[in-house]
Design a protein around this motif. Structure first.
Motif, PDB file in Angstrom:
ATOM      1  N   ALA A 164      42.300  -5.695 -12.512  1.00  0.00           N
ATOM      2  CA  ALA A 164      43.586  -6.191 -12.002  1.00  0.00           C
ATOM      3  C   ALA A 164      43.754  -7.677 -12.294  1.00  0.00           C
ATOM      4  N   PHE A 165      42.676  -8.438 -12.144  1.00  0.00           N
ATOM      5  CA  PHE A 165      42.766  -9.871 -12.409  1.00  0.00           C
ATOM      6  C   PHE A 165      42.826 -10.155 -13.908  1.00  0.00           C
ATOM      7  N   GLU A 166      42.137  -9.365 -14.710  1.00  0.00           N
ATOM      8  CA  GLU A 166      42.260  -9.531 -16.164  1.00  0.00           C
ATOM      9  C   GLU A 166      43.698  -9.267 -16.602  1.00  0.00           C
ATOM     10  N   ARG A 167      44.312  -8.271 -16.018  1.00  0.00           N
ATOM     11  CA  ARG A 167      45.706  -7.959 -16.335  1.00  0.00           C
ATOM     12  C   ARG A 167      46.618  -9.150 -16.027  1.00  0.00           C
ATOM     13  N   ALA A 168      46.245  -9.962 -15.027  1.00  0.00           N
ATOM     14  CA  ALA A 168      47.029 -11.139 -14.640  1.00  0.00           C
ATOM     15  C   ALA A 168      46.639 -12.387 -15.436  1.00  0.00           C
ATOM     16  N   GLY A 169      45.745 -12.234 -16.407  1.00  0.00           N
ATOM     17  CA  GLY A 169      45.368 -13.357 -17.261  1.00  0.00           C
ATOM     18  C   GLY A 169      44.100 -14.088 -16.866  1.00  0.00           C
ATOM     19  N   PHE A 170      43.437 -13.661 -15.799  1.00  0.00           N
ATOM     20  CA  PHE A 170      42.183 -14.284 -15.386  1.00  0.00           C
ATOM     21  C   PHE A 170      41.071 -13.890 -16.355  1.00  0.00           C
ATOM     22  N   GLU A 171      40.088 -14.778 -16.485  1.00  0.00           N
ATOM     23  CA  GLU A 171      38.915 -14.497 -17.310  1.00  0.00           C
ATOM     24  C   GLU A 171      37.658 -14.676 -16.474  1.00  0.00           C
ATOM     25  N   LYS A 172      36.646 -13.884 -16.801  1.00  0.00           N
ATOM     26  CA  LYS A 172      35.377 -14.014 -16.087  1.00  0.00           C
ATOM     27  C   LYS A 172      34.762 -15.367 -16.411  1.00  0.00           C
ATOM     28  N   ALA A 173      34.392 -16.095 -15.345  1.00  0.00           N
ATOM     29  CA  ALA A 173      33.782 -17.411 -15.510  1.00  0.00           C
ATOM     30  C   ALA A 173      32.300 -17.403 -15.153  1.00  0.00           C
ATOM     31  N   ALA A 174      31.899 -16.468 -14.272  1.00  0.00           N
ATOM     32  CA  ALA A 174      30.502 -16.434 -13.847  1.00  0.00           C
ATOM     33  C   ALA A 174      30.211 -15.140 -13.092  1.00  0.00           C
ATOM     34  N   ASP A 175      28.926 -14.779 -13.083  1.00  0.00           N
ATOM     35  CA  ASP A 175      28.467 -13.726 -12.195  1.00  0.00           C
ATOM     36  C   ASP A 175      28.255 -14.355 -10.820  1.00  0.00           C
ATOM     37  N   THR A 176      28.169 -13.519  -9.796  1.00  0.00           N
ATOM     38  CA  THR A 176      27.873 -14.008  -8.454  1.00  0.00           C
ATOM     39  C   THR A 176      26.678 -13.241  -7.912  1.00  0.00           C
ATOM     40  N   ASP A 177      26.180 -13.656  -6.782  1.00  0.00           N
ATOM     41  CA  ASP A 177      25.112 -12.929  -6.084  1.00  0.00           C
ATOM     42  C   ASP A 177      25.694 -12.045  -4.991  1.00  0.00           C
ATOM     43  N   SER A 178      27.000 -11.875  -4.987  1.00  0.00           N
ATOM     44  CA  SER A 178      27.679 -11.086  -3.963  1.00  0.00           C
ATOM     45  C   SER A 178      27.913  -9.660  -4.458  1.00  0.00           C
ATOM     46  N   VAL A 179      27.676  -8.713  -3.575  1.00  0.00           N
ATOM     47  CA  VAL A 179      27.906  -7.294  -3.860  1.00  0.00           C
ATOM     48  C   VAL A 179      28.764  -6.750  -2.724  1.00  0.00           C
ATOM     49  N   LEU A 180      29.774  -5.962  -3.072  1.00  0.00           N
ATOM     50  CA  LEU A 180      30.656  -5.386  -2.070  1.00  0.00           C
ATOM     51  C   LEU A 180      30.883  -3.927  -2.412  1.00  0.00           C
ATOM     52  N   ASN A 181      30.642  -3.036  -1.458  1.00  0.00           N
ATOM     53  CA  ASN A 181      30.835  -1.610  -1.659  1.00  0.00           C
ATOM     54  C   ASN A 181      29.971  -1.082  -2.803  1.00  0.00           C
ATOM     55  N   GLY A 182      28.819  -1.735  -3.026  1.00  0.00           N
ATOM     56  CA  GLY A 182      27.908  -1.328  -4.087  1.00  0.00           C
ATOM     57  C   GLY A 182      28.252  -1.882  -5.463  1.00  0.00           C
ATOM     58  N   PHE A 183      29.318  -2.645  -5.571  1.00  0.00           N
ATOM     59  CA  PHE A 183      29.742  -3.216  -6.851  1.00  0.00           C
ATOM     60  C   PHE A 183      29.496  -4.722  -6.861  1.00  0.00           C
ATOM     61  N   PRO A 184      29.058  -5.252  -8.007  1.00  0.00           N
ATOM     62  CA  PRO A 184      28.909  -6.704  -8.089  1.00  0.00           C
ATOM     63  C   PRO A 184      30.274  -7.381  -8.112  1.00  0.00           C
ATOM     64  N   ARG A 185      30.341  -8.539  -7.486  1.00  0.00           N
ATOM     65  CA  ARG A 185      31.560  -9.348  -7.554  1.00  0.00           C
ATOM     66  C   ARG A 185      31.379 -10.365  -8.680  1.00  0.00           C
ATOM     67  N   VAL A 186      32.461 -10.633  -9.383  1.00  0.00           N
ATOM     68  CA  VAL A 186      32.450 -11.619 -10.448  1.00  0.00           C
ATOM     69  C   VAL A 186      33.429 -12.737 -10.100  1.00  0.00           C
ATOM     70  N   LEU A 187      33.162 -13.913 -10.634  1.00  0.00           N
ATOM     71  CA  LEU A 187      34.055 -15.042 -10.435  1.00  0.00           C
ATOM     72  C   LEU A 187      35.023 -15.065 -11.619  1.00  0.00           C
ATOM     73  N   MET A 188      36.314 -14.899 -11.318  1.00  0.00           N
ATOM     74  CA  MET A 188      37.352 -14.891 -12.345  1.00  0.00           C
ATOM     75  C   MET A 188      38.192 -16.157 -12.173  1.00  0.00           C
ATOM     76  N   ARG A 189      38.666 -16.708 -13.289  1.00  0.00           N
ATOM     77  CA  ARG A 189      39.476 -17.924 -13.203  1.00  0.00           C
ATOM     78  C   ARG A 189      40.717 -17.840 -14.080  1.00  0.00           C
ATOM     79  N   LEU A 190      41.749 -18.535 -13.628  1.00  0.00           N
ATOM     80  CA  LEU A 190      42.974 -18.690 -14.404  1.00  0.00           C
ATOM     81  C   LEU A 190      43.321 -20.175 -14.419  1.00  0.00           C
ATOM     82  N   ASP A 191      43.328 -20.747 -15.613  1.00  0.00           N
ATOM     83  CA  ASP A 191      43.592 -22.175 -15.793  1.00  0.00           C
ATOM     84  C   ASP A 191      45.102 -22.405 -15.720  1.00  0.00           C
ATOM     85  N   LEU A 192      45.537 -23.297 -14.844  1.00  0.00           N
ATOM     86  CA  LEU A 192      46.955 -23.596 -14.681  1.00  0.00           C
ATOM     87  C   LEU A 192      47.343 -24.943 -15.287  1.00  0.00           C
ATOM     88  N   ARG A 193      46.419 -25.589 -15.952  1.00  0.00           N
ATOM     89  CA  ARG A 193      46.698 -26.920 -16.516  1.00  0.00           C
ATOM     90  C   ARG A 193      47.452 -26.805 -17.823  1.00  0.00           C
TER      91      ARG A 193
END
Length: 193
Positions: A164-193
């Motif tokens: 969903a975030f990729e569809r909005a133009g976000f890109e993966k910036a980093a992995d995280t150590d967070s897991v939710l519902n058995g899935f890893p969470r990733v850090l996604m970013r969208l540059d507004l500059r």
């Protein structure tokens, strides 16, 4: 996508409560405060109606705590977005800091039952990004699950999915150590500059 959806700043407490508030005013539900408050002690201390009172205060601030999606006059969705420095993500050890930019965090996207599967979450993400841009954010971060298309439990779906975030133009910036519902969470970013 639903064509009539409009996303506006979350400055009307009753509309925020309609989407993320409890059915009973004395219930101690998240009310989207768990990440918004920098202090976990403050979050734990707010029980029952005190949680709603705190959200009411946040709705009166500039900027308010996020955005609300409306179908006509009916509030149908919510997205929590605010400067990371004002959230618990400022000190979260499981979600890394990529750099020292004054990024905004987008951590919750919720659509009311009866309005799901209509594209409203996409409107909320776009509206949250526009809200951050209007307030001078240089970058927006999100922390969705990387579920590879697998079903995410509805109680945990508030973080969104990588797709969903990729569809909005976000890109993966980093992995995280967070897991939710058995899935890893990733850090996604969208540059507004």
């Amino acid at each position: 996508m639903t064509a009539a959806i409009e996303v506006r700043p979350a400055d009307v407490y009753a509309d925020v409560a309609a989407v993320v508030g409890p059915k009973r005013p004395d219930a101690s539900v998240c009310f989207c405060l768990s990440y918004r408050l920098r202090s976990s002690a403050e979050n734990r201390s707010l029980v029952g109606p005190a949680r709603g009172d705190r959200v009411r205060e946040l709705c009166a601030e500039d900027p308010p705590p996020g955005v609300v999606a409306y179908d006509g006059d009916e509030p149908v969705g919510w997205a929590a977005i605010h400067p990371r420095a004002d959230t618990s993500f400022a000190t979260n050890r499981r979600i890394p800091h990529v750099d020292d930019l004054d990024v905004w965090s987008l951590w919750c996207v919720r659509v009311r039952p009866g309005h799901r599967k209509q594209g409203i979450s996409h409107h909320l993400i776009a509206g949250a990004v526009a809200f951050a841009r209007d307030h001078g954010a240089p970058m927006v971060e999100a922390y969705p699950v990387d579920n590879h298309g697998e079903k995410v439990d509805l109680t945990m779906a508030y973080v969104g999915t990588r797709a969903a975030f990729e569809r909005a133009g976000f890109e993966k910036a980093a992995d995280t150590d967070s897991v939710l519902n058995g899935f890893p969470r990733v850090l996604m970013r969208l540059d507004l500059r």
